[in-house]
Design an enzyme around this catalytic site. Structure first.
Site, PDB file in Angstrom:
ATOM      1  N   GLY A  18      71.465  16.641  10.331  1.00  0.00           N
ATOM      2  CA  GLY A  18      70.784  17.869  10.712  1.00  0.00           C
ATOM      3  C   GLY A  18      71.732  18.953  11.190  1.00  0.00           C
ATOM      4  N   LYS A  77      55.931   8.356  11.809  1.00  0.00           N
ATOM      5  CA  LYS A  77      56.728   9.561  11.980  1.00  0.00           C
ATOM      6  C   LYS A  77      55.820  10.783  12.135  1.00  0.00           C
ATOM      7  CE  LYS A  77      60.733  11.399   9.816  1.00  0.00           C
ATOM      8  NZ  LYS A  77      61.715  11.513  10.868  1.00  0.00           N
ATOM      9  N   LYS A 109      66.715   9.698   5.041  1.00  0.00           N
ATOM     10  CA  LYS A 109      67.835  10.153   4.207  1.00  0.00           C
ATOM     11  C   LYS A 109      69.034   9.196   4.258  1.00  0.00           C
ATOM     12  CE  LYS A 109      71.199  12.377   7.002  1.00  0.00           C
ATOM     13  NZ  LYS A 109      70.786  11.901   8.279  1.00  0.00           N
TER      14      LYS A 109
HETATM   15  P1  ADP Z   1      71.438  13.196  11.836  1.00  0.00           P
HETATM   16  O1  ADP Z   1      70.734  14.504  11.806  1.00  0.00           O
HETATM   17  O2  ADP Z   1      72.876  13.296  11.471  1.00  0.00           O
HETATM   18  O3  ADP Z   1      70.712  12.093  11.118  1.00  0.00           O
HETATM   19  P2  ADP Z   1      70.646  11.912  14.339  1.00  0.00           P
HETATM   20  O4  ADP Z   1      70.397  12.697  15.581  1.00  0.00           O
HETATM   21  O5  ADP Z   1      69.481  11.339  13.615  1.00  0.00           O
HETATM   22  O6  ADP Z   1      71.537  12.819  13.397  1.00  0.00           O
HETATM   23  O7  ADP Z   1      71.635  10.701  14.683  1.00  0.00           O
HETATM   24  C1  ADP Z   1      72.899  10.909  15.277  1.00  0.00           C
HETATM   25  C2  ADP Z   1      72.816  10.754  16.789  1.00  0.00           C
HETATM   26  O8  ADP Z   1      72.658   9.391  17.151  1.00  0.00           O
HETATM   27  C3  ADP Z   1      74.059  11.133  17.546  1.00  0.00           C
HETATM   28  O9  ADP Z   1      74.183  12.514  17.711  1.00  0.00           O
HETATM   29  C4  ADP Z   1      73.851  10.393  18.879  1.00  0.00           C
HETATM   30  O10 ADP Z   1      73.225  11.251  19.830  1.00  0.00           O
HETATM   31  C5  ADP Z   1      72.868   9.298  18.549  1.00  0.00           C
HETATM   32  N1  ADP Z   1      73.293   7.911  18.858  1.00  0.00           N
HETATM   33  C6  ADP Z   1      72.430   6.916  19.153  1.00  0.00           C
HETATM   34  N2  ADP Z   1      73.062   5.764  19.359  1.00  0.00           N
HETATM   35  C7  ADP Z   1      74.397   6.030  19.188  1.00  0.00           C
HETATM   36  C8  ADP Z   1      75.563   5.213  19.270  1.00  0.00           C
HETATM   37  N3  ADP Z   1      75.497   3.915  19.567  1.00  0.00           N
HETATM   38  N4  ADP Z   1      76.755   5.803  19.031  1.00  0.00           N
HETATM   39  C9  ADP Z   1      76.837   7.108  18.724  1.00  0.00           C
HETATM   40  N5  ADP Z   1      75.755   7.916  18.644  1.00  0.00           N
HETATM   41  C10 ADP Z   1      74.534   7.390  18.858  1.00  0.00           C
HETATM   42 MG    MG Z   2      68.740  11.379  11.594  1.00  0.00          MG
END
Ligand code: ADP
Ligand code: MG
Length: 314
Positions: free
Chosen positions: A12, A130, A214
């Site tokens: 995102g 969701k 995704k």
């Molecule tokens: P994207 O839009 O890239 O799918 P998400 O917000 O869905 O992003 O997932 C990435 C997020 O996951 C990171 O920004 C972090 O806040 C979170 N996260 C959860 N668990 C972990 C972990 N164990 N290590 C690193 N990040 C983590």
């Molecule tokens: Mg995500």
């Protein structure tokens, strides 16, 4: 085509860096920034297929539908998926193309509107979890319910439409994607996890009211085109154990077995890091040689082994 192939799944933050800056001009800024880093890896010799999410963009279109319902027909969810693949694909293909040109590199960039097959009997359809679109009162929610949506009250925040997230099984446009990659074209595909479609007894496809994760769809694509690398670009430079805890530990690498163990121990948050780790595990189990998780500015350094979290079979 010489060179290794990477499926780069951008998160995102590649499109919207900040919830208060969602206007299209800011989306362009974010996409151009991400594209620069993707082009740096292309410059190093990688063939790249870019995949991306579409959660917030789908939310905007649904909200626009709600506000305009008295005047304009609503857009079905599969068409919203197609719309976002087109608009986000357009931004990526123009930005990547411009960044390549700036470096004097001659390469074509193309977006493929991608359909992804799901099973109509996938248990996810029985339990849509969701939430999508805006919050509403119960009366409005019941109207959507009458149209066939599942609605639910969401933790005291109001009512919302709920959607299934079934497992991706097949990528209809897999062959053209592979053909383009083999000819050195930079491809943008399975946007938003792909447009979910269901196959009937005669083999014909129709759009489904669902969304596909995704990260899962990116892993499937990476396996199907025999990619050398699944690169998940997200908002963190590395994956952590005990994420956000005082004893947080950033990981430089983990094996497939370690990834499964840490997952079982609950280190990865559902809905954010967990689907990425599941995607990585699935890619490696299907014979994928390596996966990498990092953020856009660190892509090239991570590819050089200087940062990011690498996940390998052994
Ligand atoms: P994207 O839009 O890239 O799918 P998400 O917000 O869905 O992003 O997932 C990435 C997020 O996951 C990171 O920004 C972090 O806040 C979170 N996260 C959860 N668990 C972990 C972990 N164990 N290590 C690193 N990040 C983590
Ligand atoms: Mg995500």
């Amino acid at each position: 085509m010489a060179g290794k192939t990477a499926v780069v799944a951008v998160g995102g933050n590649a499109l919207i860096t900040d919830k208060s800056r969602t206007a299209v001009e800011y989306q362009w800024e974010a996409v151009r920034e991400t594209s620069k880093h993707i082009v740096s890896m292309i410059q190093q010799g990688w063939n790249v297929v870019v995949t991306h999410g579409n959660g917030p963009q789908v939310g905007f279109i649904l909200r626009r539908n709600e506000l305009a319902a008295h005047e304009v027909h609503p857009t079905p969810l599969d068409m919203i998926g197609a719309d976002t693949q087109g608009s986000i694909g357009y931004m990526l293909q123009q930005s990547i193309g411009n960044a390549l040109r700036e470096l004097g590199m001659e390469k074509d960039v193309a977006t493929i509107v991608t359909q992804v097959v799901v099973d109509k009997d996938d248990p996810a359809f029985q339990n849509p979890v969701k939430g999508i679109g805006g919050f509403m009162d119960e009366a409005k929610a019941r109207e959507f319910e009458a149209e066939g949506w599942v609605v639910a009250e969401d933790a005291g925040r109001g009512w919302r439409r709920m959607i299934a997230s079934p497992k991706p099984l097949d990528i209809i446009e897999q062959k053209p994607i592979k053909t383009l990659v083999d000819h050195g074209v930079i491809v943008i595909a399975v946007g938003g996890g792909g447009i979910p479609v269901i196959r009937d007894e005669r083999g014909n496809l129709t759009g489904a009211r669902a969304v596909i994760d995704k990260d899962r769809a990116s892993a499937l694509l990476a396996s199907r085109i025999s990619a050398d690398l699944l690169l998940i670009s997200t908002a963190v430079e590395k994956v952590a154990l005990n994420f956000n805890q005082p004893d947080q530990k950033w990981l430089d690498r983990m094996t497939l077995a370690e990834a499964k163990q840490y997952m079982a121990e609950g280190h990865f948050k559902p809905g954010s890091m967990l689907p990425k780790i599941e995607a990585v595990i699935s890619f490696l189990e299907q014979g994928g040689p390596a996966a990498l998780i990092t953020d856009p500015p660190n892509i090239v350094r991570a590819l050089n082994g200087e940062t990011g979290t690498w996940i390998t079979p052994q």
